[in-house]
Design an enzyme around this catalytic site. Structure first.
Site, PDB file in Angstrom:
ATOM      1  NE  ARG A   1      -2.922   0.464   3.252  1.00  0.00           N
ATOM      2  CZ  ARG A   1      -2.178   0.835   4.289  1.00  0.00           C
ATOM      3  NH1 ARG A   1      -1.546   1.985   4.277  1.00  0.00           N
ATOM      4  NH2 ARG A   1      -2.096   0.053   5.343  1.00  0.00           N
TER       5      ARG A   1
ATOM      6  CE1 TYR B   1     -16.708  10.654 -16.082  1.00  0.00           C
ATOM      7  CE2 TYR B   1     -15.639  10.918 -13.960  1.00  0.00           C
ATOM      8  CZ  TYR B   1     -16.318  10.131 -14.868  1.00  0.00           C
ATOM      9  OH  TYR B   1     -16.612   8.835 -14.564  1.00  0.00           O
TER      10      TYR B   1
ATOM     11  CG  ASP C   1      -9.408  15.344 -16.148  1.00  0.00           C
ATOM     12  OD1 ASP C   1      -8.768  14.682 -16.984  1.00  0.00           O
ATOM     13  OD2 ASP C   1     -10.398  14.900 -15.531  1.00  0.00           O
TER      14      ASP C   1
ATOM     15  CE  LYS D   1     -12.627   7.100 -18.700  1.00  0.00           C
ATOM     16  NZ  LYS D   1     -12.892   8.430 -18.174  1.00  0.00           N
TER      17      LYS D   1
HETATM   18  C1  LIG Z   1     -13.323   8.979 -16.933  1.00  0.00           C
HETATM   19  C2  LIG Z   1     -12.865  10.313 -16.539  1.00  0.00           C
HETATM   20  C3  LIG Z   1     -12.500  10.592 -15.208  1.00  0.00           C
HETATM   21  C4  LIG Z   1     -12.635   9.569 -14.104  1.00  0.00           C
HETATM   22  O1  LIG Z   1     -11.702   8.522 -14.227  1.00  0.00           O
HETATM   23  P1  LIG Z   1     -11.951   7.057 -13.621  1.00  0.00           P
HETATM   24  O2  LIG Z   1     -10.703   6.337 -14.035  1.00  0.00           O
HETATM   25  O3  LIG Z   1     -13.199   6.533 -14.249  1.00  0.00           O
HETATM   26  O4  LIG Z   1     -12.091   7.191 -12.148  1.00  0.00           O
HETATM   27  C5  LIG Z   1     -12.034  11.854 -14.918  1.00  0.00           C
HETATM   28  N1  LIG Z   1     -11.940  12.811 -15.860  1.00  0.00           N
HETATM   29  C6  LIG Z   1     -12.290  12.588 -17.146  1.00  0.00           C
HETATM   30  C7  LIG Z   1     -12.158  13.687 -18.144  1.00  0.00           C
HETATM   31  C8  LIG Z   1     -12.761  11.329 -17.530  1.00  0.00           C
HETATM   32  O5  LIG Z   1     -13.113  11.125 -18.807  1.00  0.00           O
END
Ligand SMILES: *Cc1c(COP(=O)(O)O)cnc(C)c1O
Length: 385
Positions: free
Chosen positions: A53, A105, A176, A201
């Site tokens: 962890r 998001y 992000d 993604k």
């Molecule tokens: C999917 C997504 C997230 C969240 O990510 P997870 O891996 O599903 O927790 C955050 N920001 C954007 C722009 C996303 O497309």
């Protein structure tokens, strides 16, 4: 860890070569995956590894590679994109003010609303493409949590201007970078304090893991994020990180193909008689086109599509495609689509009939043929064509 480069190499080469074990005769080319929750340790725990962890050697190669791609000193992998966002946001004390795009998001917005309700935090939702409005909202703010292009409306923010304005006001900035990827833009170089990713993604790229990451140059923020990971237990499993690094090795190939496919599909969709509106920054008439052309490398592979015929037509198109996968999420090798407002939690200013298309790396003619037949069939069924 990797060999010293002969000269500055391009990002695609970094994706392939960073985070490799030392070159030794008989040694592996790839970093080993270590599956052990604990490490041999007796007496005074010095600097060595103790418990997974806290740290495990399978994280390092992925973190190093992503940090190199983003041009930051610290890469930190976490259990999901949301864990990365929660860690990067850090503590929001009562009275804190957060500025965020109104189209971001939806779970990011839900997370901030939850903080707001519990801890008396103020969340200012802005049109992130409206630079003056965002700069005005930064007065008295503590944090700017930006997306560009935004999910799912694909608005493009003037990142250099917003990040400079935030810096002047002492506002922490988190970008992000999930949609653009580090190949599309490098927010740290544009002035951001922190970059976050849903590694789920494009970075992992094969729709087979859920992971997140933070990249920063700031030692104190990096220490806080690592402490958050240990204290909240938001850790990544070694197998997931192995898959993410494996995916990252081909990021440049996948992004190049997906972006080229998206540019071509956006152009054709814009001329399709069954289409009411297309959003993609590659289109010369798109509101984000000039800015994206100036600050991004490529336009990304997410398209916003509103078929003629409204919400019913949008749902029918999702049912009528054969190759495209009806699914949430994005950034995989396979093309997928969904109507975003099917979620009750999606922002009400997102049109009911907006389909978010995640363009993958299949043959563009096959993708087009499937979309074209679905759009035409639905339009004919509705008496629109
Ligand atoms: C999917 C997504 C997230 C969240 O990510 P997870 O891996 O599903 O927790 C955050 N920001 C954007 C722009 C996303 O497309």
């Amino acid at each position: 860890m990797s060999q010293h480069p002969i000269r500055e190499v391009s990002p695609g080469t970094v994706a392939v070569t960073a985070g490799r074990p030392p070159r030794v005769q008989g040694g592996p080319v790839n970093p080993p995956v270590v599956l052990s929750s604990t490490y041999v340790s007796a007496g005074d725990p010095g600097g060595e590894r103790l418990y997974t962890r806290m740290d495990t050697e399978t994280w390092g190669p992925f973190e190093e590679t992503l940090a190199a791609l983003e041009g930051g000193r610290h890469g930190i992998v976490l259990g999901s994109g949301m864990a990365a966002i929660a860690a990067a946001v850090g503590d929001l004390r009562p009275g804190s003010v957060v500025v965020v795009p109104r189209h971001a998001y939806q779970v990011t917005l839900g997370f901030l609303d939850d903080r707001a309700a519990r801890y008396d935090v103020e969340v200012r939702r802005v049109d992130v493409a409206d630079t003056d409005a965002v700069v005005a909202a930064l007065d008295g703010a503590d944090l700017l949590l930006a997306e560009s292009p935004t999910n799912p409306m694909l608005e493009v923010a003037d990142l250099p201007a917003l990040l400079a304005a935030a810096r002047e006001r002492g506002v922490r900035t988190v970008v992000d970078n999930t949609f653009a990827t580090p190949l599309g833009q490098r927010p740290l170089a544009l002035g951001a304090d922190v970059v976050v990713h849903s590694v789920t993604k494009y970075l992992a790229g094969h729709s087979d893991v859920v992971l997140g990451a933070v990249v920063t140059d700031d030692d104190a923020i990096a220490a806080d994020v690592r402490a958050y990971r240990t204290l909240h237990g938001a850790i990544a499993g070694p197998m997931e990180v192995f898959l993410a690094l494996r995916g990252l090795r081909t990021l440049h190939l996948r992004v190049e193909r997906a972006n080229a496919n998206a540019d071509e599909l956006a152009r054709r969709l814009a001329a399709h008689p069954a289409v009411a509106e297309v959003r993609h920054p590659s289109l010369p008439g798109d509101p984000g086109h000039e800015r994206a052309a100036a600050q991004m490398n490529g336009f990304g592979a997410i398209i916003g599509l509103r078929p003629r015929g409204g919400r019913a037509a949008a749902d029918a198109v999702v049912d009528a495609v054969a190759l495209w996968v009806p699914a949430t999420s994005l950034g995989g090798v396979e093309s997928s689509l969904e109507r975003r407002r099917r979620f009750a939690t999606e922002s009400v200013t997102v049109p009911e009939d907006l389909l978010r298309l995640s363009v993958g790396v299949e043959d563009v003619e096959d993708l087009w043929a499937d979309l074209d037949q679905a759009l035409s069939r639905v339009a004919a069924g509705q008496g629109l064509a």
